[in-house]
Design a protein around this motif. Structure first.
Motif, short mmCIF file in Angstrom:
data_model
loop_
_atom_site.label_atom_id
_atom_site.label_comp_id
_atom_site.label_asym_id
_atom_site.label_seq_id
_atom_site.Cartn_x
_atom_site.Cartn_y
_atom_site.Cartn_z
N CYS A 175 0.86 -1.19 0.00
CA CYS A 175 0.00 0.00 0.00
C CYS A 175 0.89 1.24 0.00
CB CYS A 175 -0.92 -0.03 1.22
SG CYS A 175 -2.21 1.24 1.22
N THR A 176 1.48 1.53 -1.13
CA THR A 176 2.49 2.59 -1.20
C THR A 176 2.11 3.78 -2.07
OG1 THR A 176 3.59 1.42 -3.01
CG2 THR A 176 4.36 0.94 -0.77
N HIS A 177 1.02 3.67 -2.86
CA HIS A 177 0.67 4.76 -3.77
C HIS A 177 -0.15 5.80 -3.01
CE1 HIS A 177 -1.37 6.66 -7.35
NE2 HIS A 177 -0.10 6.71 -7.68
N LYS A 178 0.49 6.92 -2.72
CA LYS A 178 -0.11 7.93 -1.84
C LYS A 178 -1.43 8.50 -2.37
CE LYS A 178 2.93 8.33 1.55
NZ LYS A 178 2.62 8.25 2.99
N PRO A 179 -1.53 8.87 -3.66
CA PRO A 179 -2.81 9.43 -4.12
C PRO A 179 -3.98 8.48 -3.91
CG PRO A 179 -1.07 9.89 -5.70
CD PRO A 179 -0.50 8.91 -4.72
N THR A 180 -3.76 7.18 -4.22
CA THR A 180 -4.83 6.20 -4.04
C THR A 180 -5.19 6.04 -2.57
OG1 THR A 180 -4.05 4.99 -5.99
CG2 THR A 180 -5.52 3.81 -4.50
N LEU A 181 -4.18 6.08 -1.71
CA LEU A 181 -4.41 5.95 -0.27
C LEU A 181 -5.29 7.10 0.23
CD1 LEU A 181 -3.90 4.83 2.56
CD2 LEU A 181 -1.73 6.10 2.59
N TYR A 182 -4.93 8.33 -0.12
CA TYR A 182 -5.70 9.49 0.32
C TYR A 182 -7.14 9.42 -0.21
CZ TYR A 182 -2.03 12.22 2.60
OH TYR A 182 -1.08 12.68 3.48
N ASN A 183 -7.29 9.03 -1.48
CA ASN A 183 -8.64 8.94 -2.05
C ASN A 183 -9.47 7.87 -1.35
OD1 ASN A 183 -8.04 10.95 -3.87
ND2 ASN A 183 -7.56 9.58 -5.55
N SER A 184 -8.86 6.77 -0.98
CA SER A 184 -9.57 5.70 -0.30
C SER A 184 -10.07 6.16 1.07
CB SER A 184 -8.67 4.47 -0.13
OG SER A 184 -8.32 3.91 -1.38
N VAL A 185 -9.24 6.90 1.78
CA VAL A 185 -9.64 7.42 3.10
C VAL A 185 -10.76 8.44 2.95
CG1 VAL A 185 -8.87 8.76 5.09
CG2 VAL A 185 -7.41 6.95 4.16
N GLU A 186 -10.66 9.29 1.94
CA GLU A 186 -11.72 10.28 1.71
C GLU A 186 -13.05 9.59 1.42
OE1 GLU A 186 -8.72 13.72 -0.11
OE2 GLU A 186 -9.76 12.32 -1.44
N ARG A 187 -13.02 8.54 0.58
CA ARG A 187 -14.26 7.83 0.27
C ARG A 187 -14.82 7.14 1.52
NH1 ARG A 187 -11.32 6.41 -4.39
NH2 ARG A 187 -10.85 4.36 -3.48
N ALA A 188 -13.93 6.53 2.29
CA ALA A 188 -14.37 5.81 3.50
C ALA A 188 -15.04 6.75 4.50
CB ALA A 188 -13.19 5.09 4.13
N LEU A 189 -14.59 7.99 4.56
CA LEU A 189 -15.11 8.95 5.53
C LEU A 189 -16.19 9.85 4.95
CD1 LEU A 189 -11.77 10.00 7.26
CD2 LEU A 189 -13.47 8.38 8.09
N GLY A 190 -16.54 9.63 3.68
CA GLY A 190 -17.57 10.45 3.05
C GLY A 190 -17.13 11.86 2.74
N LEU A 191 -15.83 12.07 2.54
CA LEU A 191 -15.31 13.39 2.24
C LEU A 191 -15.21 13.60 0.73
CD1 LEU A 191 -12.36 13.43 4.83
CD2 LEU A 191 -14.64 14.46 5.11
N ASP A 192 -15.20 14.85 0.31
CA ASP A 192 -15.01 15.16 -1.11
C ASP A 192 -13.60 14.76 -1.53
OD1 ASP A 192 -17.56 16.21 -1.26
OD2 ASP A 192 -16.89 18.27 -0.84
#
Length: 344
Positions: free
Chosen positions: A60-77
């Motif tokens: 799990c090293t690709h930072k953009p994908t990681l940030y997007n996954s957290v945003e989706r999980a938390l219901g953030l834009d």
């Protein structure tokens, strides 16, 4: 959301029932970017309120994908956390983070006048779990203690383990006092049994994910030296692999997804330094019943490791007998497998 609120929310969403663990400058959460069973996502908050994320899982090293996954999980834009863009290349610069608990300065090796570490000493007691049931010492090449990994367990009325916890203990200077603290050894960390590895340069090394499994490996494969990395597979990159250059290393995989990730990471790092890497294929053509082999397939449960194999009745002699009867090698070489794949 603060780092604590974010980590709490991710843990609740992922089904984590324990309290959120605090680190030196943040909190640990279940990572929504992969199948995370044990919190591997570090959530930190800078003084300006910005959130920084880092997942310790090797894949799990690709930072953009990681940030997007957290945003989706938390219901953030998308982009709400102001993570790196898709053309991300540079690491995030160092910033000053808010502190979640008092920091400490490790004193290693452990000095001779330090209080002795003991699982019977109340200073090492957990409020929820009591005294540790087991502890493993990590030593440097000269045999000096660098720190301990302690295992805590909770059992039901029938003696069955219902919960467990692993704490690292390091002797350190904190708030002007020299004392044992719950915290990891300094990086790069020494691998388990480093002193034995250095003392026996021709010995085969058997690599496990966790000290309990390594201890079982010592009993089942007494001619090999066992090792592992402190603080689990998610922190393997914090350990120095230098002592394994040119050595023969047999990796014993836990039977689950994280076990595969750990195997891949360890094998990759070992190959970089010229180690001869092999993987152990535990005998499955026979099972054990009442101390004897029976002609029935051995099917390990998900998450099983060498300690579980031992609990299932396997002994050194039974492993040798099973390998002899089946004719299937106990280990296979990663190099041989890669060469075969390239020729197909």
């Amino acid at each position: 959301m603060t780092a604590k609120q974010m980590a709490d929310a991710l843990n609740r969403k992922g089904g984590w029932r324990k309290s959120t663990k605090a680190t030196g400058s943040g909190y640990m959460a279940l990572c929504p970017n992969h199948d995370d069973k044990n919190p591997s996502l570090s959530v930190r908050e800078a003084q300006n309120g910005r959130i920084f994320l880092h997942c310790f899982a090797p894949t799990c090293t690709h930072k953009p994908t990681l940030y997007n996954s957290v945003e989706r999980a938390l219901g953030l834009d998308e982009g709400a956390l102001k993570g790196p863009s898709q053309d991300y290349a540079q690491s995030i610069p160092k910033v000053e983070f808010k502190k979640s608990r008092a920091t400490f300065d490790p004193i290693v090796p452990v000095p001779d006048d330090a209080p002795k570490f003991s699982i019977r000493d109340r200073r090492f007691k957990s409020k929820d779990f009591g005294l540790p049931v087991k502890a493993w010492v990590y030593r440097n090449a000269e045999g000096r203690p660098m720190g301990y990994i302690a295992r805590y367990e909770q059992r039901d009325a029938e003696g069955k383990i219902v919960d467990k916890m692993i704490w690292p203990w390091t002797f350190a200077l904190r708030d002007g006092r020299r004392e044992w603290v719950v915290g990891a050894m300094p990086e790069p960390r020494v691998p388990y049994n480093l002193d034995k590895i250095v003392e026996h340069p021709e010995a085969v090394i058997q690599w496990h994910e966790g000290e309990k499994a390594a201890e079982a490996g010592e009993r089942l494969f007494p001619e090999w030296i066992t090792t592992t990395t402190a603080s689990g597979g998610n922190a393997a990159f914090m350990t120095s692999f230098d002592a394994f250059a040119g050595r023969t290393v047999v990796i014993c995989q836990d039977i689950d997804g994280p076990g595969v990730e750990y195997l891949i990471y360890v094998a990759t790092e070992l190959k970089k330094i010229g180690a001869k890497v092999r993987v152990l294929r535990f005998p499955t053509s026979y099972s054990v019943k009442d101390g004897e082999l029976i002609e029935e397939s051995y099917i390990p449960a998900e998450g099983d490791d060498m300690a579980d194999h031992e609990d299932n009745g396997w002994t050194t002699d039974l492993i040798r007998e099973a390998v002899s009867k089946s004719g299937i090698p106990l280990t296979w070489s990663i190099d041989e497998w890669e060469n075969a794949s390239e020729s197909d």
